[in-house]
Scaffold this motif. Sequence first.
Motif, PDB file in Angstrom:
ATOM      1  N   GLY A 240      44.891  43.942  23.685  1.00 34.71           N
ATOM      2  CA  GLY A 240      45.497  42.869  22.891  1.00 34.71           C
ATOM      3  C   GLY A 240      45.405  41.524  23.584  1.00 34.71           C
ATOM      4  O   GLY A 240      45.150  40.492  22.952  1.00 34.71           O
ATOM      5  N   THR A 241      45.587  41.530  24.903  1.00 35.88           N
ATOM      6  CA  THR A 241      45.460  40.283  25.666  1.00 35.88           C
ATOM      7  C   THR A 241      44.038  39.754  25.607  1.00 35.88           C
ATOM      8  O   THR A 241      43.812  38.544  25.478  1.00 35.88           O
ATOM      9  N   ALA A 242      43.057  40.666  25.713  1.00 27.65           N
ATOM     10  CA  ALA A 242      41.659  40.242  25.627  1.00 27.65           C
ATOM     11  C   ALA A 242      41.372  39.575  24.288  1.00 27.65           C
ATOM     12  O   ALA A 242      40.645  38.580  24.207  1.00 27.65           O
ATOM     13  N   ALA A 243      41.975  40.114  23.212  1.00 24.11           N
ATOM     14  CA  ALA A 243      41.789  39.502  21.893  1.00 24.11           C
ATOM     15  C   ALA A 243      42.392  38.095  21.850  1.00 24.11           C
ATOM     16  O   ALA A 243      41.779  37.156  21.320  1.00 24.11           O
ATOM     17  N   LEU A 244      43.584  37.936  22.429  1.00 21.76           N
ATOM     18  CA  LEU A 244      44.212  36.612  22.465  1.00 21.76           C
ATOM     19  C   LEU A 244      43.417  35.653  23.347  1.00 21.76           C
ATOM     20  O   LEU A 244      43.305  34.457  23.041  1.00 21.76           O
ATOM     21  N   MET A 245      42.867  36.146  24.452  1.00 21.31           N
ATOM     22  CA  MET A 245      42.032  35.305  25.316  1.00 21.31           C
ATOM     23  C   MET A 245      40.795  34.826  24.565  1.00 21.31           C
ATOM     24  O   MET A 245      40.360  33.682  24.736  1.00 21.31           O
ATOM     25  N   TYR A 246      40.240  35.697  23.750  1.00 24.41           N
ATOM     26  CA  TYR A 246      39.060  35.316  22.964  1.00 24.41           C
ATOM     27  C   TYR A 246      39.411  34.189  21.996  1.00 24.41           C
ATOM     28  O   TYR A 246      38.650  33.227  21.839  1.00 24.41           O
ATOM     29  N   VAL A 247      40.584  34.305  21.370  1.00 19.85           N
ATOM     30  CA  VAL A 247      41.017  33.258  20.440  1.00 19.85           C
ATOM     31  C   VAL A 247      41.264  31.948  21.188  1.00 19.85           C
ATOM     32  O   VAL A 247      40.972  30.858  20.689  1.00 19.85           O
ATOM     33  N   LEU A 255      40.484  34.109  38.006  1.00 20.90           N
ATOM     34  CA  LEU A 255      41.886  33.811  37.721  1.00 20.90           C
ATOM     35  C   LEU A 255      42.423  34.695  36.603  1.00 20.90           C
ATOM     36  O   LEU A 255      43.521  35.254  36.712  1.00 20.90           O
ATOM     37  N   SER A 256      41.663  34.816  35.503  1.00 21.30           N
ATOM     38  CA  SER A 256      42.158  35.622  34.390  1.00 21.30           C
ATOM     39  C   SER A 256      42.176  37.106  34.739  1.00 21.30           C
ATOM     40  O   SER A 256      43.094  37.837  34.344  1.00 21.30           O
ATOM     41  N   LEU A 257      41.171  37.574  35.496  1.00 18.99           N
ATOM     42  CA  LEU A 257      41.175  38.974  35.909  1.00 18.99           C
ATOM     43  C   LEU A 257      42.312  39.260  36.889  1.00 18.99           C
ATOM     44  O   LEU A 257      42.923  40.341  36.849  1.00 18.99           O
ATOM     45  N   MET A 337      50.566  35.961  27.875  1.00 20.08           N
ATOM     46  CA  MET A 337      50.050  36.676  26.705  1.00 20.08           C
ATOM     47  C   MET A 337      50.131  38.184  26.914  1.00 20.08           C
ATOM     48  O   MET A 337      50.470  38.934  25.989  1.00 20.08           O
ATOM     49  N   THR A 338      49.848  38.634  28.126  1.00 12.61           N
ATOM     50  CA  THR A 338      49.922  40.064  28.414  1.00 12.61           C
ATOM     51  C   THR A 338      51.359  40.562  28.260  1.00 12.61           C
ATOM     52  O   THR A 338      51.601  41.645  27.707  1.00 12.61           O
ATOM     53  N   ILE A 339      52.304  39.788  28.759  1.00 16.55           N
ATOM     54  CA  ILE A 339      53.713  40.173  28.637  1.00 16.55           C
ATOM     55  C   ILE A 339      54.127  40.219  27.162  1.00 16.55           C
ATOM     56  O   ILE A 339      54.837  41.144  26.728  1.00 16.55           O
ATOM     57  N   ALA A 340      53.678  39.241  26.389  1.00 15.88           N
ATOM     58  CA  ALA A 340      54.030  39.214  24.966  1.00 15.88           C
ATOM     59  C   ALA A 340      53.487  40.442  24.237  1.00 15.88           C
ATOM     60  O   ALA A 340      54.186  41.074  23.426  1.00 15.88           O
ATOM     61  N   VAL A 341      52.240  40.785  24.515  1.00 13.29           N
ATOM     62  CA  VAL A 341      51.651  41.978  23.880  1.00 13.29           C
ATOM     63  C   VAL A 341      52.385  43.228  24.345  1.00 13.29           C
ATOM     64  O   VAL A 341      52.633  44.155  23.557  1.00 13.29           O
TER      65      VAL A 341
END
Length: 792
Positions: A240-247, A255-257, A337-341
Amino acid sequence: ILAVSSDSLPLTIVDDYADTVLAQQISRIPGVGQVSIGGEQKPSIRVQIDPAKVAALGIDLDDIRGVIANTTIDSPKGSIDGENRSLTIYANDQLTHSDQWGAVIVAYKNGAPVRIRDIGTAVDGPENTRGAAWERTVDATGTNGKRGMFLVVYKLPGANVIETVDRVRNELPQLQASIPPAVKVDVLMDRTVTIRASVDDVEFTLMLTIALVVMVIFLFLKNLWATVIPGITVPLALAGTAALMYVAHYSLDNLSLMALTIAVGFVVDDAIVMLENIYRHLEEGLSPMEAALKGAAEIGFTIISISVSLVAVFIPLLLMSGVVGRLLREFAVTVSMTIAVSVFVSLTLTPMMCSRILKDEHTTSHGRLYKLFERGFDATLEAYRRGLDWVLVHQRITLASFVATVIATGVLFAIIPKGFFPQQDTGVLFGVTDAAQDISFAEMTRRQLAVTEIISQDPDIESWAASIGVNGSQTMNNGRVFMSLKPWGARKTTAQEIINRLRRKMAAIPGVMLYLQMPQDLNVGGLLSRTQYQYTLKDADLDELNAWAPKMLARMKALPELQDVASDQQTNGATVTLVIDRDQAARFGIQPQVIDDTLYDAFGQRQVTQYFTQLNSYHVVMEVLPEMQGRVDTLDKIYIRSPLTGQEVALSTFVHYDTAPVNLLAVNHQGQFPAVTLSFNLRPGFSLGQAVDSIKAAGGELSKPDALIATFQGTAQVFQQSLATQPYLIAAALVAVYIILGMLYESFIHPLTILSTLPSAGAGALLFLMLFGHDMSLIALIGILLLIGIVK
């Protein structure tokens, strides 16, 4: 960086293909931005004149330049448009080969033509003879330190560097096929090697983290299905975080990894809290569905409060300005975003799975291993209970320990060495060679080749490129060397150890210094200096600047925290200073402009005109014969025609000269002010913060004039800014968490109770940083902020 060379073709032809074919086609590849050529040897026709023969014939260099400029032209000539046909007018008005120039008539004397071959010669050669490059690559041909040039390929801002490099590599066979087979194109340096390795390493760490987290869950829950529930939460939250990162148009970078790796622990926390509460009701006798509904209803607010207050820790990072804020914003947003998902998954999927697959195994008989772990957990719980009873009885001692940890945290934060980013071994070294400021091009070539010979012998250096010549801020006495190290599996030493090894070997070469640094993946502003960090002095008074810069340089060289201290001040270059007797020159009607033009014709590699082909345009360069260019007495052979008498007058008639050194070989600027940049590397065992403090103290001891402004530049400057904001950043994070907790619990006291656990954690974190020899860097600051969220 691509190396372009040939064993059989002239360098000018190699340059022509590098410029007109390779660079142009590479620049059209998606993702590629600028493509620059190092060691350029652009083709030209060089018309070389013997001033003695010119003077003997009574011809002026200025007249010859005028003839050359008008000899080859490419101007519109119109067309003849008849009744039935249209004819475009064409003429052989261009000379495109050097052998054609020898027959060009520059004057008539005694009725006979004077041609260029009578007073000199015309040859094919490079446009600039005072620049050169060499390269060494490890390939099938075994090239080793031969002349060539290199193409430096930059990506467009925002382009995927991995994809861009892959496209360039995929195009190389086609590019090689579009040029003669004698011209070889090799990959000299690929900065994505370490990027790929770094990303692969972080991806492995991420997978390992997930595996370890699931293993620990199983160790504590001792139930396969209970382990599966939070175990499934992790990949779903990451997806889910990867999807939000794409958006959000974020990429998978370090940094993101790193954010995803760290967030795995937070993701599991929410699911475990939910699972534990549901499992408690299941043990009390409720059905799985009833336990899931009741447990989720009870614990839902707790999960939301944990997550919201955790995101609050990153609010200061989200609001930070400047370069550091830009860097850390992606990290903070990715974690948030990860915490939100994770919250969404824990409040929906986790209770549903508990209601379907969770069973009460409390009354089920278990084996010895299960009972052994259970007795261990019970013993741990009992020890904690006894410790808690002791703490509650001895409240004053507990409160005193709290005060002590607060003081200890403040003291440790004040004394811990401060840094910006940890030094990276990126597999690349960059060097600047520095020789005497009056060195000739030929001698600089010999010194540069001596340096590259030692570099070639180093077993851990895979390839290199070197260049000399005036280019931008680089003067004749400077050269550059780019080195690509062998991959980690093929070398046993770090980049810093290689630098130390080369530094010792270079000391044996007389007359040249090699300053080395490790280029970092993160370079923040600043100039391309000899060493990594920069301290700039600027002053409106150039004399005052030139007087104080050497004093500060000497003071910095004495500081134990610094090494490889260098200066870009160029004040000892030897010059030929011409003094024009204006009265004497005026008697012949000769103005200073004519004198300057004549000298430029003779010694300046003057580009007089140009000619055109189907692919490119090329210059015609005028100069005296090469054997006369390095001799000062050639000035005595220069003659200028007098407009009043029409006779040739020797330059020495109204000009005298000397070769005393002057202080203006080059003047650098910072903004609008003359500036001298002193660069330095850190000595092992010292931090950037210690170096900055020592330099500031040394500057204060010198009692510099008020007009002399001293500032750090680049990474050192950004470090100063980040160091000033670190305490405020931590305080802002605490305030943000306090406000969020106060809103959630509707209390002024409970948030303080929760936050009171932080000083002991902070003291522990700082102690371990110092114990393992780490600075309080921005990465450590991220760890401190994460610690606030975890402990809270």
